[in-house]
Design a protein around this motif. Structure first.
Motif, PDB file in Angstrom:
ATOM      1  N   GLU A  49      46.646 -58.837  -3.269  1.00  0.00           N
ATOM      2  CA  GLU A  49      48.083 -59.049  -3.466  1.00  0.00           C
ATOM      3  C   GLU A  49      48.524 -59.198  -4.912  1.00  0.00           C
ATOM      4  OE1 GLU A  49      49.902 -60.816   0.540  1.00  0.00           O
ATOM      5  OE2 GLU A  49      48.556 -62.268  -0.403  1.00  0.00           O
ATOM      6  N   GLY A  50      47.748 -58.657  -5.850  1.00  0.00           N
ATOM      7  CA  GLY A  50      48.170 -58.699  -7.243  1.00  0.00           C
ATOM      8  C   GLY A  50      48.896 -57.401  -7.592  1.00  0.00           C
ATOM      9  N   LEU A  51      50.097 -57.491  -8.161  1.00  0.00           N
ATOM     10  CA  LEU A  51      50.866 -56.291  -8.506  1.00  0.00           C
ATOM     11  C   LEU A  51      51.520 -56.470  -9.868  1.00  0.00           C
ATOM     12  CD1 LEU A  51      51.870 -53.509  -7.521  1.00  0.00           C
ATOM     13  CD2 LEU A  51      53.761 -54.688  -6.388  1.00  0.00           C
ATOM     14  N   SER A  52      51.266 -55.523 -10.784  1.00  0.00           N
ATOM     15  CA  SER A  52      51.835 -55.614 -12.126  1.00  0.00           C
ATOM     16  C   SER A  52      53.350 -55.494 -12.091  1.00  0.00           C
ATOM     17  CB  SER A  52      51.295 -54.483 -13.012  1.00  0.00           C
ATOM     18  OG  SER A  52      49.917 -54.660 -13.220  1.00  0.00           O
ATOM     19  N   THR A  53      53.990 -56.214 -13.015  1.00  0.00           N
ATOM     20  CA  THR A  53      55.447 -56.192 -13.098  1.00  0.00           C
ATOM     21  C   THR A  53      55.964 -54.782 -13.303  1.00  0.00           C
ATOM     22  OG1 THR A  53      55.308 -58.371 -14.098  1.00  0.00           O
ATOM     23  CG2 THR A  53      57.434 -57.269 -14.231  1.00  0.00           C
ATOM     24  N   ARG A  54      55.237 -53.992 -14.072  1.00  0.00           N
ATOM     25  CA  ARG A  54      55.707 -52.628 -14.344  1.00  0.00           C
ATOM     26  C   ARG A  54      55.844 -51.812 -13.070  1.00  0.00           C
ATOM     27  NH1 ARG A  54      50.957 -48.882 -16.760  1.00  0.00           N
ATOM     28  NH2 ARG A  54      52.662 -47.413 -16.658  1.00  0.00           N
ATOM     29  N   TRP A  55      54.975 -52.048 -12.084  1.00  0.00           N
ATOM     30  CA  TRP A  55      55.067 -51.299 -10.823  1.00  0.00           C
ATOM     31  C   TRP A  55      56.203 -51.832  -9.967  1.00  0.00           C
ATOM     32  CZ3 TRP A  55      52.991 -47.203 -12.076  1.00  0.00           C
ATOM     33  CH2 TRP A  55      51.721 -47.124 -12.671  1.00  0.00           C
ATOM     34  N   GLY A  60      63.561 -49.327 -10.648  1.00  0.00           N
ATOM     35  CA  GLY A  60      64.627 -50.298 -10.849  1.00  0.00           C
ATOM     36  C   GLY A  60      64.600 -51.540  -9.971  1.00  0.00           C
ATOM     37  N   GLN A  61      63.443 -51.896  -9.445  1.00  0.00           N
ATOM     38  CA  GLN A  61      63.379 -53.107  -8.612  1.00  0.00           C
ATOM     39  C   GLN A  61      63.108 -54.357  -9.439  1.00  0.00           C
ATOM     40  OE1 GLN A  61      62.831 -54.010  -4.889  1.00  0.00           O
ATOM     41  NE2 GLN A  61      61.146 -52.623  -4.486  1.00  0.00           N
ATOM     42  N   GLU A  62      63.528 -55.499  -8.914  1.00  0.00           N
ATOM     43  CA  GLU A  62      63.215 -56.766  -9.553  1.00  0.00           C
ATOM     44  C   GLU A  62      62.340 -57.605  -8.631  1.00  0.00           C
ATOM     45  OE1 GLU A  62      64.547 -56.018 -13.041  1.00  0.00           O
ATOM     46  OE2 GLU A  62      63.843 -58.042 -12.612  1.00  0.00           O
ATOM     47  N   PRO A  63      61.493 -58.481  -9.191  1.00  0.00           N
ATOM     48  CA  PRO A  63      60.695 -59.370  -8.332  1.00  0.00           C
ATOM     49  C   PRO A  63      61.641 -60.219  -7.487  1.00  0.00           C
ATOM     50  CG  PRO A  63      59.996 -59.533 -10.622  1.00  0.00           C
ATOM     51  CD  PRO A  63      61.226 -58.692 -10.623  1.00  0.00           C
ATOM     52  N   HIS A  64      61.372 -60.315  -6.215  1.00  0.00           N
ATOM     53  CA  HIS A  64      62.258 -61.027  -5.287  1.00  0.00           C
ATOM     54  C   HIS A  64      61.566 -62.301  -4.827  1.00  0.00           C
ATOM     55  CE1 HIS A  64      64.649 -61.857  -1.720  1.00  0.00           C
ATOM     56  NE2 HIS A  64      65.509 -60.936  -2.098  1.00  0.00           N
ATOM     57  N   PRO A  65      62.283 -63.415  -4.800  1.00  0.00           N
ATOM     58  CA  PRO A  65      61.631 -64.693  -4.457  1.00  0.00           C
ATOM     59  C   PRO A  65      60.962 -64.705  -3.089  1.00  0.00           C
ATOM     60  CG  PRO A  65      64.036 -64.931  -4.589  1.00  0.00           C
ATOM     61  CD  PRO A  65      63.706 -63.599  -5.142  1.00  0.00           C
ATOM     62  N   ARG A  66      61.379 -63.835  -2.177  1.00  0.00           N
ATOM     63  CA  ARG A  66      60.740 -63.833  -0.848  1.00  0.00           C
ATOM     64  C   ARG A  66      59.307 -63.341  -0.911  1.00  0.00           C
ATOM     65  NH1 ARG A  66      64.089 -60.911   3.796  1.00  0.00           N
ATOM     66  NH2 ARG A  66      62.128 -60.872   4.889  1.00  0.00           N
ATOM     67  N   ARG A 101      52.493 -59.784   0.626  1.00  0.00           N
ATOM     68  CA  ARG A 101      52.664 -58.398   1.042  1.00  0.00           C
ATOM     69  C   ARG A 101      53.428 -58.233   2.341  1.00  0.00           C
ATOM     70  NH1 ARG A 101      48.242 -53.704   0.108  1.00  0.00           N
ATOM     71  NH2 ARG A 101      49.406 -52.781   1.847  1.00  0.00           N
ATOM     72  N   SER A 102      53.215 -59.158   3.267  1.00  0.00           N
ATOM     73  CA  SER A 102      53.886 -59.002   4.563  1.00  0.00           C
ATOM     74  C   SER A 102      55.400 -58.997   4.385  1.00  0.00           C
ATOM     75  CB  SER A 102      53.458 -60.108   5.520  1.00  0.00           C
ATOM     76  OG  SER A 102      53.742 -61.375   4.951  1.00  0.00           O
ATOM     77  N   GLN A 103      55.904 -59.847   3.498  1.00  0.00           N
ATOM     78  CA  GLN A 103      57.345 -59.890   3.249  1.00  0.00           C
ATOM     79  C   GLN A 103      57.794 -58.655   2.472  1.00  0.00           C
ATOM     80  OE1 GLN A 103      59.707 -62.421   4.189  1.00  0.00           O
ATOM     81  NE2 GLN A 103      57.982 -62.724   5.570  1.00  0.00           N
ATOM     82  N   TRP A 104      57.014 -58.315   1.445  1.00  0.00           N
ATOM     83  CA  TRP A 104      57.378 -57.181   0.597  1.00  0.00           C
ATOM     84  C   TRP A 104      57.445 -55.890   1.394  1.00  0.00           C
ATOM     85  CZ3 TRP A 104      53.754 -53.377  -1.703  1.00  0.00           C
ATOM     86  CH2 TRP A 104      54.374 -52.558  -2.649  1.00  0.00           C
ATOM     87  N   GLU A 105      56.441 -55.639   2.212  1.00  0.00           N
ATOM     88  CA  GLU A 105      56.386 -54.378   2.944  1.00  0.00           C
ATOM     89  C   GLU A 105      57.546 -54.264   3.937  1.00  0.00           C
ATOM     90  OE1 GLU A 105      52.537 -52.720   4.120  1.00  0.00           O
ATOM     91  OE2 GLU A 105      51.593 -54.354   3.028  1.00  0.00           O
ATOM     92  N   LYS A 106      57.897 -55.359   4.603  1.00  0.00           N
ATOM     93  CA  LYS A 106      59.015 -55.293   5.557  1.00  0.00           C
ATOM     94  C   LYS A 106      60.323 -55.043   4.829  1.00  0.00           C
ATOM     95  CE  LYS A 106      58.031 -57.488   9.911  1.00  0.00           C
ATOM     96  NZ  LYS A 106      58.058 -58.743  10.660  1.00  0.00           N
ATOM     97  N   MET A 107      60.470 -55.660   3.648  1.00  0.00           N
ATOM     98  CA  MET A 107      61.709 -55.437   2.895  1.00  0.00           C
ATOM     99  C   MET A 107      61.789 -53.989   2.422  1.00  0.00           C
ATOM    100  SD  MET A 107      62.469 -58.903   0.719  1.00  0.00           S
ATOM    101  CE  MET A 107      64.085 -58.418   0.144  1.00  0.00           C
ATOM    102  N   LEU A 300      52.625 -46.485  -5.392  1.00  0.00           N
ATOM    103  CA  LEU A 300      54.069 -46.423  -5.630  1.00  0.00           C
ATOM    104  C   LEU A 300      54.406 -45.273  -6.576  1.00  0.00           C
ATOM    105  CD1 LEU A 300      54.879 -50.220  -6.145  1.00  0.00           C
ATOM    106  CD2 LEU A 300      55.364 -48.837  -4.124  1.00  0.00           C
ATOM    107  N   GLU A 301      53.631 -45.176  -7.643  1.00  0.00           N
ATOM    108  CA  GLU A 301      53.897 -44.143  -8.644  1.00  0.00           C
ATOM    109  C   GLU A 301      53.698 -42.754  -8.050  1.00  0.00           C
ATOM    110  OE1 GLU A 301      52.591 -43.642 -13.217  1.00  0.00           O
ATOM    111  OE2 GLU A 301      50.934 -43.630 -11.791  1.00  0.00           O
ATOM    112  N   ALA A 302      52.607 -42.585  -7.319  1.00  0.00           N
ATOM    113  CA  ALA A 302      52.309 -41.282  -6.721  1.00  0.00           C
ATOM    114  C   ALA A 302      53.358 -40.905  -5.672  1.00  0.00           C
ATOM    115  CB  ALA A 302      50.911 -41.292  -6.112  1.00  0.00           C
TER     116      ALA A 302
END
Lengths: 406, 59
Positions: A49-55, A60-66, A101-107, A300-302
């Motif tokens: 569950e580690g993801l660089s800020t650049r990705w 244009g996404q921002e880190p979301h508190p959820r 990840r569970s929250q991120w993927e659903k969003m 994500l990039e690919a």
């Protein structure tokens, strides 16, 4: 639930690659169907569950508190002899988050759906349909029924154990020597000195050809996991359990809230990730950073590149391998070549024994080696610089250093 | 003897599927299936499994 029999794009797999691809194709007004074999988007995770800020900021996404639970601004490397080096990566703008990840993927799936994509869950793709050699659809087993769905373009985002790539003849099984075996415990009530610091532990007996990680998900919650060589005689679980016992003092009051496992491709990507009517994105194409095993960013990039090329091809009425090849070429240019460099570094680092690893740390302590060079190694650069420092350091080190510059 | 899954250890991670050279393993939503007729006893699955949940008993 019924679904239309024909689509512009069918995406197999609703994970990071699939959700991103769905968003990008839907933005371009394609009809998109995402098919996932699970009864939910997200869990179980096969991931630290580690993801660089650049990705995260890609598109244009921002880190979301959820889901962006803990910002990480430094890395601590712990050598086999127990000595530590802390590297502040925020100074060079390299930060990241440990995410849920569970929250991120659903969003992300929700975003794709609002853009027009449709999702079909608890549906297993059992084969591809071909028309004169070109992929034109998929066979799906759903609710006990065998169904068929057609598409102009098939995107295989079905992960490490991808079968769609095999059904389409694009790749075969992963060699055992080219993957790592991983196990992880998410734990609560873990004492963490600095939650903004991720810890990486190295050593032959700690994690052969890999590392143990402690990734803080908050002030006292962490993913504690391990990756080891796929060929090792013992299981990843046994190494991790042993490491936890050895660090029993720290973890005496902690306990487990989730167990995860997975196999990570540590190899070059598959040779062909486009075919007539089909593209592979993410783990299904083995697009993983070989030094740290992270795949979400690459996925994500690919996915964004694939969607750009794929949408153009669908609109032009030509989804042949030739029309899709620009995806392959572009990805190799922006990422593939870097991963190939990193793979060479990885093969070198794998040969380090504990003594040599400890030597690196001693040199950092003596201020003869800048720890930021390790960050450069993560990008496939810096081997020669490190070799030069080793040569100056000592005769014993010099011999070892020459092996860097082969 | 073909590969056998210990379901109390299996994490449904699909790692074994990714290294099986003959597509004898299939991961559906919550269960790992072994096609015993296809299995060639190569042992890749056993070696890579992070949890020690799949074993091949060599003849």
């Amino acid at each position: 639930m019924t679904y239309a029999p024909e689509w512009d794009v069918i995406i197999v797999g609703g994970g990071p690659a699939g959700n991103k691809a769905a968003q990008e194709f839907a933005k371009k007004k394609m009809s998109v169907l995402v098919i996932d074999r699970k009864a939910q988007i997200g869990p179980p995770k096969r991931c630290g569950e580690g993801l660089s800020t650049r990705w995260i900021k890609l598109g244009g996404q921002e880190p979301h508190p959820r889901w962006a639970l803990q910002e990480i601004t430094s890395t601590m490397l712990i050598a086999p002899n127990g000595k530590k080096i802390k590297i502040d990566t925020s100074k060079t703008g390299q930060t990241g988050y440990i995410i849920e990840r569970s929250q991120w993927e659903k969003m992300e799936a929700g975003r794709a759906i609002r853009l027009g994509a449709k999702y079909m869950l608890k549906a297993l793709v059992t084969g591809v349909i071909k028309d004169g050699g070109r992929v034109t659809g998929v066979k799906v087993s759903r609710e006990g029924n065998e169904e068929e769905y057609r598409c102009k373009l098939l995107i295989a985002c079905d992960g490490v154990d991808s079968m769609v790539g095999r059904y389409a003849g694009l790749h075969t099984a992963m060699p055992l020597t080219e993957c790592d075996s991983g196990y992880q415990y998410e734990m609560a009530n873990v004492p963490i000195d600095d939650p903004k610091c991720m810890e990486l532990y190295f050593g032959k007996d700690v994690a052969p050809r890999g590392y143990v990680w402690v990734f803080p998900k908050g002030k006292d919650v962490a993913n504690v996991g391990i990756g080891i060589a796929g060929t090792d005689g013992e299981t990843a679980k046994s190494y991790l359990d042993r490491w936890l016992e050895k660090h029993g003092d720290r973890f005496s009051k902690a306990s487990v809230t989730e167990i995860n496992a997975g196999v990570i491709p540590i190899t070059k990507p598959v040779d062909e990730f486009v075919g007539d009517g089909i593209m592979l994105v993410g783990d299904s194409a083995r697009m993983v950073n070989p030094i740290h095993g992270g795949g979400m960013g690459a996925a994500l990039e690919a996915a964004a590149i694939a969607a750009k090329v794929g949408a153009r091809a669908v609109k032009a009425g030509d989804t042949s391998k030739k029309a899709l090849k620009p995806y392959h070429d572009k990805w190799n240019k922006v990422r593939g070549e870097e991963f190939a460099r990193i793979l060479r570094v990885r093969h070198f680092v794998e040969k380090l024994d504990d003594e040599q690893f400890n030597l690196f740390v001693d040199l950092v302590e003596q201020k003869k080696l800048d720890p930021r060079l390790f960050v450069e190694l993560g990008h496939g650069r810096g081997l020669v610089d490190i070799a030069k420092i080793l040569v100056k350091a000592s005769p014993a080190a010099a011999k070892f250093a020459m092996s860097f510059i082969k | 003897m073909p590969a056998e899954v210990n379901r109390s250890k299996c994490m449904i991670c699909g790692g074994c599927v990714s290294v099986c050279p003959v597509q004898a393993l299939e991961l559906r939503e919550n269960v790992l299936y072994v096609d015993t007729k296809k299995c060639i006893d190569c042992g890749n699955c056993e070696k890579v499994c992070p949890a020690g949940a799949i074993k091949v008993v060599k003849k």
